[in-house]
Design a protein around this motif. Structure first.
Motif, mmCIF file in Angstrom:
data_model
loop_
_atom_site.group_PDB
_atom_site.id
_atom_site.type_symbol
_atom_site.label_atom_id
_atom_site.label_comp_id
_atom_site.label_asym_id
_atom_site.label_seq_id
_atom_site.Cartn_x
_atom_site.Cartn_y
_atom_site.Cartn_z
ATOM 1 N N VAL A 51 21.843 8.846 28.586
ATOM 2 C CA VAL A 51 21.017 7.725 28.120
ATOM 3 C C VAL A 51 21.892 6.850 27.214
ATOM 4 O O VAL A 51 22.874 7.304 26.634
ATOM 5 C CB VAL A 51 19.742 8.199 27.377
ATOM 6 N N ASP A 52 21.528 5.576 27.087
ATOM 7 C CA ASP A 52 22.377 4.650 26.325
ATOM 8 C C ASP A 52 22.138 4.725 24.827
ATOM 9 O O ASP A 52 22.985 4.311 24.038
ATOM 10 C CB ASP A 52 22.126 3.216 26.811
ATOM 11 N N ALA A 53 20.959 5.198 24.426
ATOM 12 C CA ALA A 53 20.634 5.302 23.005
ATOM 13 C C ALA A 53 19.411 6.197 22.878
ATOM 14 O O ALA A 53 18.750 6.511 23.877
ATOM 15 C CB ALA A 53 20.332 3.927 22.412
ATOM 16 N N CYS A 54 19.130 6.600 21.636
ATOM 17 C CA CYS A 54 17.887 7.331 21.362
ATOM 18 C C CYS A 54 17.063 6.519 20.385
ATOM 19 O O CYS A 54 17.606 5.911 19.456
ATOM 20 C CB CYS A 54 18.181 8.701 20.759
ATOM 21 N N ALA A 74 25.695 8.930 20.288
ATOM 22 C CA ALA A 74 24.889 7.894 20.957
ATOM 23 C C ALA A 74 24.238 7.005 19.885
ATOM 24 O O ALA A 74 23.896 7.486 18.803
ATOM 25 C CB ALA A 74 23.812 8.535 21.822
ATOM 26 N N PRO A 75 24.061 5.729 20.189
ATOM 27 C CA PRO A 75 23.407 4.849 19.217
ATOM 28 C C PRO A 75 21.995 5.324 18.901
ATOM 29 O O PRO A 75 21.299 5.861 19.770
ATOM 30 C CB PRO A 75 23.374 3.492 19.938
ATOM 31 N N LYS A 76 21.581 5.105 17.660
ATOM 32 C CA LYS A 76 20.253 5.497 17.189
ATOM 33 C C LYS A 76 19.437 4.230 16.939
ATOM 34 O O LYS A 76 19.886 3.352 16.216
ATOM 35 C CB LYS A 76 20.363 6.269 15.875
ATOM 36 N N HIS A 77 18.275 4.173 17.534
ATOM 37 C CA HIS A 77 17.413 3.016 17.317
ATOM 38 C C HIS A 77 16.165 3.453 16.575
ATOM 39 O O HIS A 77 15.650 4.549 16.817
ATOM 40 C CB HIS A 77 16.989 2.396 18.646
ATOM 41 N N PHE A 78 15.676 2.588 15.730
ATOM 42 C CA PHE A 78 14.378 2.848 15.122
ATOM 43 C C PHE A 78 13.347 1.991 15.853
ATOM 44 O O PHE A 78 13.515 0.773 15.969
ATOM 45 C CB PHE A 78 14.382 2.546 13.616
ATOM 46 N N ARG A 93 21.597 3.120 8.816
ATOM 47 C CA ARG A 93 21.617 4.400 9.527
ATOM 48 C C ARG A 93 21.217 4.217 10.977
ATOM 49 O O ARG A 93 21.669 4.952 11.854
ATOM 50 C CB ARG A 93 20.652 5.397 8.877
ATOM 51 N N ALA A 94 20.344 3.269 11.248
ATOM 52 C CA ALA A 94 19.944 2.967 12.626
ATOM 53 C C ALA A 94 20.852 1.860 13.146
ATOM 54 O O ALA A 94 21.092 0.864 12.458
ATOM 55 C CB ALA A 94 18.492 2.528 12.669
ATOM 56 N N ASP A 95 21.359 2.034 14.354
ATOM 57 C CA ASP A 95 22.220 1.020 14.947
ATOM 58 C C ASP A 95 21.428 -0.235 15.305
ATOM 59 O O ASP A 95 21.980 -1.325 15.349
ATOM 60 C CB ASP A 95 22.891 1.586 16.199
ATOM 61 N N LEU A 96 20.146 -0.043 15.594
ATOM 62 C CA LEU A 96 19.282 -1.183 15.893
ATOM 63 C C LEU A 96 17.875 -0.833 15.405
ATOM 64 O O LEU A 96 17.340 0.226 15.758
ATOM 65 C CB LEU A 96 19.264 -1.457 17.408
ATOM 66 N N ILE A 97 17.311 -1.716 14.600
ATOM 67 C CA ILE A 97 15.912 -1.547 14.182
ATOM 68 C C ILE A 97 15.093 -2.483 15.053
ATOM 69 O O ILE A 97 15.172 -3.707 14.911
ATOM 70 C CB ILE A 97 15.738 -1.838 12.677
ATOM 71 N N ALA A 113 20.304 -4.447 3.122
ATOM 72 C CA ALA A 113 21.576 -4.615 3.844
ATOM 73 C C ALA A 113 22.583 -5.346 2.961
ATOM 74 O O ALA A 113 23.776 -5.032 2.971
ATOM 75 C CB ALA A 113 21.350 -5.366 5.158
ATOM 76 N N GLY A 114 22.096 -6.289 2.169
ATOM 77 C CA GLY A 114 22.964 -7.001 1.237
ATOM 78 C C GLY A 114 23.535 -6.057 0.193
ATOM 79 O O GLY A 114 24.724 -6.101 -0.137
ATOM 80 N N MET A 115 22.684 -5.178 -0.305
ATOM 81 C CA MET A 115 23.118 -4.205 -1.298
ATOM 82 C C MET A 115 24.212 -3.298 -0.727
ATOM 83 O O MET A 115 25.143 -2.915 -1.416
ATOM 84 C CB MET A 115 21.912 -3.351 -1.702
ATOM 85 N N LEU A 116 24.067 -2.953 0.560
ATOM 86 C CA LEU A 116 25.048 -2.084 1.222
ATOM 87 C C LEU A 116 26.249 -2.877 1.731
ATOM 88 O O LEU A 116 27.216 -2.293 2.216
ATOM 89 C CB LEU A 116 24.395 -1.352 2.406
ATOM 90 N N ASP A 117 26.124 -4.207 1.669
ATOM 91 C CA ASP A 117 27.159 -5.096 2.177
ATOM 92 C C ASP A 117 27.449 -4.846 3.659
ATOM 93 O O ASP A 117 28.594 -4.715 4.089
ATOM 94 C CB ASP A 117 28.448 -4.947 1.347
ATOM 95 N N ILE A 118 26.378 -4.752 4.436
ATOM 96 C CA ILE A 118 26.500 -4.582 5.882
ATOM 97 C C ILE A 118 25.671 -5.662 6.587
ATOM 98 O O ILE A 118 24.889 -6.363 5.942
ATOM 99 C CB ILE A 118 25.980 -3.201 6.357
ATOM 100 N N VAL A 119 25.853 -5.743 7.888
ATOM 101 C CA VAL A 119 24.976 -6.583 8.708
ATOM 102 C C VAL A 119 24.163 -5.641 9.600
ATOM 103 O O VAL A 119 24.730 -4.855 10.366
ATOM 104 C CB VAL A 119 25.788 -7.578 9.563
#
Ligand SMILES: *Cc1c(COP(=O)(O)O)cnc(C)c1O
Length: 240
Positions: A51-54, A74-78, A93-97, A113-119
């Motif tokens: 499967v491509d993701a869970c 595998a990518p994790k989606h919420f 933690r989730a690759d895609l919400i 996300a800003g606090m973690l400095d991620i996108v």
């Protein structure tokens, strides 16, 4: 071959058939295993079967199975309703919400996300059937939500997600060969938003279709399907 591996193979076949029927390539359809209530071993088997993701509905379940190594890269989606007090746990933690369903949630995710400095990649959930029991932006509010997401530098909008009413609740006659109107409406909305070409977005994903209707969704234009019971068997636990 485990029954899960066998099920994944069959689902892939049905995906390929639907894609070809719609003049599209089977490999362009992204298969997410909806693994709510299923244990780490079952998830591992689905991942091994390709499967491509869970996708998980509950943040705690996602974190627990992740700690158990269930996703094996595998990518994790919420994909469930995201409680506001769980935003800090799932962001990054989730690759895609997939299930961003309100402007408040957009703001909270941006802040974290800003606090973690991620996108953080996200989809907007659209309540295409206007059901009171379901979350999501109403169809007419989706474009404004997309514009808002585009303005938030730590979120990257990648598309739309929907859980249309089950046929038996839709009030619609059985469609025969016709497409399911909710899926068609979602596809149109997706195209309209994609064509706006908002800055800071990368709109490629239309997530719709589950075990009972993924072929129909693909024919209507879905390129991501979320399949649970057709892969893992029926759920016995109380979760929907
Ligand atoms: C459970 C679930 C699915 C999969 O449902 P099945 O009918 O078992 O395939 C897909 N999407 C979401 C959001 C879910 O909660």
């Amino acid at each position: 071959m485990s029954s899960i591996a066998e099920n994944v193979r069959r689902v892939r076949e049905e995906i390929a058939e639907a894609a070809l029927r719609a003049g599209r390539k089977p490999e362009d359809i992204f298969l997410v295993a909806a693994s709510k209530t299923k244990d780490a071993e079952a998830v591992r088997q689905a991942v091994a079967a390709g499967v491509d993701a869970c996708g998980e509905n509950r943040v705690n379940e996602l974190l627990e199975k992740d700690a158990q190594g269930a996703y094996d890269g595998a990518p994790k989606h919420f994909i469930g309703r995201l409680q506001h007090n769980k935003v800090k746990l799932v962001t990054g933690r989730a690759d895609l919400i997939q299930s961003v369903d309100s402007t408040e949630l957009l703001e909270l995710l941006e802040k974290r996300a800003g606090m973690l400095d991620i996108v953080q990649p996200i989809l907007l959930q659209v309540n295409i059937g206007r059901e009171e029991t379901k979350g999501g932006f109403l169809p007419e509010a989706a474009d404004e939500a997309a514009a808002m997401a585009a303005s938030l530098p730590h979120l990257r909008l990648e598309g739309l997600m929907a859980i249309p009413p089950a046929w038996e609740n839709s009030g619609l006659p059985w469609p025969g060969a016709k497409n399911y109107p909710y899926f068609d409406e979602m596809y149109q909305l997706y195209i309209d938003i994609r064509e706006k070409k908002y800055d800071n977005t990368h709109i490629w994903c239309l997530s719709m279709g589950m075990s009972g209707d993924f072929a129909q969704a693909i024919v209507s234009g879905a390129n991501m399907v979320r399949v649970g019971s057709a892969i893992f068997g029926a759920r016995t636990a109380s979760q929907p």
